[in-house]
Write a protein that holds these residues in place. Structure first.
Motif, PDB file in Angstrom:
ATOM      1  N   ILE A   8       0.854  -1.185   0.000  1.00 52.81           N
ATOM      2  CA  ILE A   8       0.000   0.000   0.000  1.00 52.81           C
ATOM      3  C   ILE A   8       0.890   1.234   0.000  1.00 52.81           C
ATOM      4  O   ILE A   8       1.883   1.299   0.735  1.00 52.81           O
ATOM      5  CB  ILE A   8      -0.937   0.017   1.226  1.00 52.81           C
ATOM      6  N   THR A  10       0.561   5.419   0.547  1.00 59.59           N
ATOM      7  CA  THR A  10      -0.367   6.450   1.009  1.00 59.59           C
ATOM      8  C   THR A  10       0.384   7.643   1.566  1.00 59.59           C
ATOM      9  O   THR A  10       1.473   7.511   2.128  1.00 59.59           O
ATOM     10  CB  THR A  10      -1.326   5.919   2.091  1.00 59.59           C
ATOM     11  N   VAL A  52       2.077  -5.775   9.346  1.00 59.59           N
ATOM     12  CA  VAL A  52       2.344  -4.722   8.373  1.00 59.59           C
ATOM     13  C   VAL A  52       3.733  -4.148   8.650  1.00 59.59           C
ATOM     14  O   VAL A  52       4.029  -3.743   9.777  1.00 59.59           O
ATOM     15  CB  VAL A  52       1.294  -3.596   8.458  1.00 59.59           C
ATOM     16  N   LEU A  54       5.616  -1.058   8.088  1.00 61.62           N
ATOM     17  CA  LEU A  54       5.159   0.279   7.764  1.00 61.62           C
ATOM     18  C   LEU A  54       6.357   1.209   7.604  1.00 61.62           C
ATOM     19  O   LEU A  54       7.039   1.555   8.566  1.00 61.62           O
ATOM     20  CB  LEU A  54       4.206   0.793   8.842  1.00 61.62           C
ATOM     21  N   PRO A 130      -1.534   6.612   8.633  1.00 68.19           N
ATOM     22  CA  PRO A 130      -1.869   5.515   7.710  1.00 68.19           C
ATOM     23  C   PRO A 130      -2.689   4.402   8.369  1.00 68.19           C
ATOM     24  O   PRO A 130      -3.602   3.853   7.745  1.00 68.19           O
ATOM     25  CB  PRO A 130      -0.492   5.010   7.260  1.00 68.19           C
ATOM     26  N   GLN A 184       1.976  -7.517   4.819  1.00 73.57           N
ATOM     27  CA  GLN A 184       1.878  -6.423   3.866  1.00 73.57           C
ATOM     28  C   GLN A 184       2.981  -5.416   4.156  1.00 73.57           C
ATOM     29  O   GLN A 184       3.474  -5.322   5.278  1.00 73.57           O
ATOM     30  CB  GLN A 184       0.520  -5.726   3.967  1.00 73.57           C
ATOM     31  N   TRP A 186       3.743  -1.234   3.607  1.00 71.71           N
ATOM     32  CA  TRP A 186       3.163   0.052   3.255  1.00 71.71           C
ATOM     33  C   TRP A 186       4.270   1.084   3.109  1.00 71.71           C
ATOM     34  O   TRP A 186       5.135   1.200   3.984  1.00 71.71           O
ATOM     35  CB  TRP A 186       2.194   0.535   4.335  1.00 71.71           C
ATOM     36  N   THR A 188       4.802   5.132   2.840  1.00 68.27           N
ATOM     37  CA  THR A 188       4.023   6.330   3.148  1.00 68.27           C
ATOM     38  C   THR A 188       4.794   7.596   2.787  1.00 68.27           C
ATOM     39  O   THR A 188       5.971   7.564   2.465  1.00 68.27           O
ATOM     40  CB  THR A 188       3.625   6.367   4.640  1.00 68.27           C
ATOM     41  N   TRP A 244       7.853   5.038  -0.933  1.00 73.37           N
ATOM     42  CA  TRP A 244       6.998   4.152  -1.725  1.00 73.37           C
ATOM     43  C   TRP A 244       7.855   3.132  -2.482  1.00 73.37           C
ATOM     44  O   TRP A 244       7.385   2.031  -2.780  1.00 73.37           O
ATOM     45  CB  TRP A 244       6.175   4.962  -2.718  1.00 73.37           C
ATOM     46  N   MET A 247       8.483   0.014  -0.502  1.00 68.59           N
ATOM     47  CA  MET A 247       7.310  -0.854  -0.649  1.00 68.59           C
ATOM     48  C   MET A 247       7.332  -1.591  -1.976  1.00 68.59           C
ATOM     49  O   MET A 247       7.179  -2.823  -2.031  1.00 68.59           O
ATOM     50  CB  MET A 247       6.034  -0.012  -0.512  1.00 68.59           C
ATOM     51  N   HIS A 273      -2.788   7.609  -2.936  1.00 68.34           N
ATOM     52  CA  HIS A 273      -3.016   6.323  -2.306  1.00 68.34           C
ATOM     53  C   HIS A 273      -3.160   5.251  -3.376  1.00 68.34           C
ATOM     54  O   HIS A 273      -3.843   5.466  -4.387  1.00 68.34           O
ATOM     55  CB  HIS A 273      -4.278   6.391  -1.439  1.00 68.34           C
TER      56      HIS A 273
END
Length: 280
Positions: A8, A10, A52, A54, A130, A184, A186, A188, A244, A247, A273
């Motif tokens: 993800i 975001t 996650v 993050l 997030p 996952q 993410w 950000t 990003w 990720m 996003h």
């Protein structure tokens, strides 16, 4: 074995956390922003990630001029929401995943990435906003979280290629972990914005859109963009978008874009996003 199933991207605009906290996310003014996360909230409820990872940047909360790690991984059992000057956000304490975090740290360091290992720290809006965007305001966050902080505030910061390759190293680390976990990752920060100076309020929608297009099927080209271009085209804070790339580097070469949301303005920034799912 553990597996990274999706990524993800975001923005982590602090104002969004405040709007959620005071219950105004569904007002006429703010609904166009938050409705862009409706898909993801339902999707992630169905996916039920166990952990996650993050990727975020600290905003002089856990780290300051005394200590500036390029990459730092949280290996603690829990993290309190930080007081960023107006009191801590009324959100749950973040529960860590120390066994997986230590495994990632060991594996990634053996792959020649020097991670700073952090066992105790408070986490600011870069991490908690997030979580609120994806999970709302639960009594407890529904998954464990491994904070991965990247220095994007002070020179010298890691370039896109370094961040992309860190993602690759994290993917190898997770896949070598024995426990069966749905993980996952993410990324950000961003999109284009500059908070101070003569260019305060800068938003480059064309650049942001091109970045979101290319992160799906041309991420290695994005990884070659120098920091000077991020700053020139997207503002000093737009350089957060290298997170990003951590990720995206952790995902497979082929991914499916499940969802995209882009909106301006939010405060004085663009918000972006995306949800990307591994094809494998």
């Amino acid at each position: 074995m553990a597996r990274i199933t999706a990524g993800i991207g975001t923005s982590h605009v602090p104002l969004l956390g405040r709007i959620i906290d005071i219950g105004e996310s569904e007002t006429e003014q703010w609904n166009p922003v938050f409705s862009g996360y409706d898909f993801t909230r339902q999707w992630i409820a169905d996916e039920k990630p166990d952990v996650v990872i993050l990727v975020y940047n600290d905003h002089a909360t856990a780290f300051d001029m005394k200590l500036i790690p390029t990459f730092a991984i949280g290996c603690g059992e829990k993290y309190r929401p930080a007081d960023e000057g107006f009191g801590a956000r009324p959100v749950p304490e973040v529960q860590g995943s120390p066994d997986l975090a230590w495994h990632i740290a060991h594996s990634v360091i053996e792959q020649d990435f020097d991670l700073t290992i952090v066992n105790e720290m408070d986490v600011d809006h870069g991490l908690t906003v997030p979580l609120s965007l994806m999970f709302g305001q639960p009594e407890a966050w529904p998954c464990l979280v491994i904070p991965l902080a990247v220095n994007v505030l002070l020179y010298p910061a890691p370039n896109g290629r370094r961040c992309f390759n860190l993602g690759r190293a994290i993917a190898r680390a997770v896949s070598s972990y024995d426990e069966d976990l749905n993980v996952q990752i993410w990324g950000t920060g961003g999109m284009s914005h500059q908070l101070l100076g003569e260019r305060a309020g800068l938003i480059n929608q064309a650049w942001d859109t091109a970045f979101m297009d290319q992160i799906v099927d041309r991420p290695e080209a994005l990884a070659e963009i120098p920091q000077t271009e991020y700053i020139r085209e997207t503002g000093t804070e737009g350089s957060e978008m290298v997170m990003w790339l951590v990720m995206r580097g952790a995902l497979e070469n082929k991914v499916t874009e499940l969802h995209r949301h882009y909106h301006v303005p939010v405060s004085n920034t663009a918000i972006g996003h995306m949800v990307l799912k591994n094809d494998g």
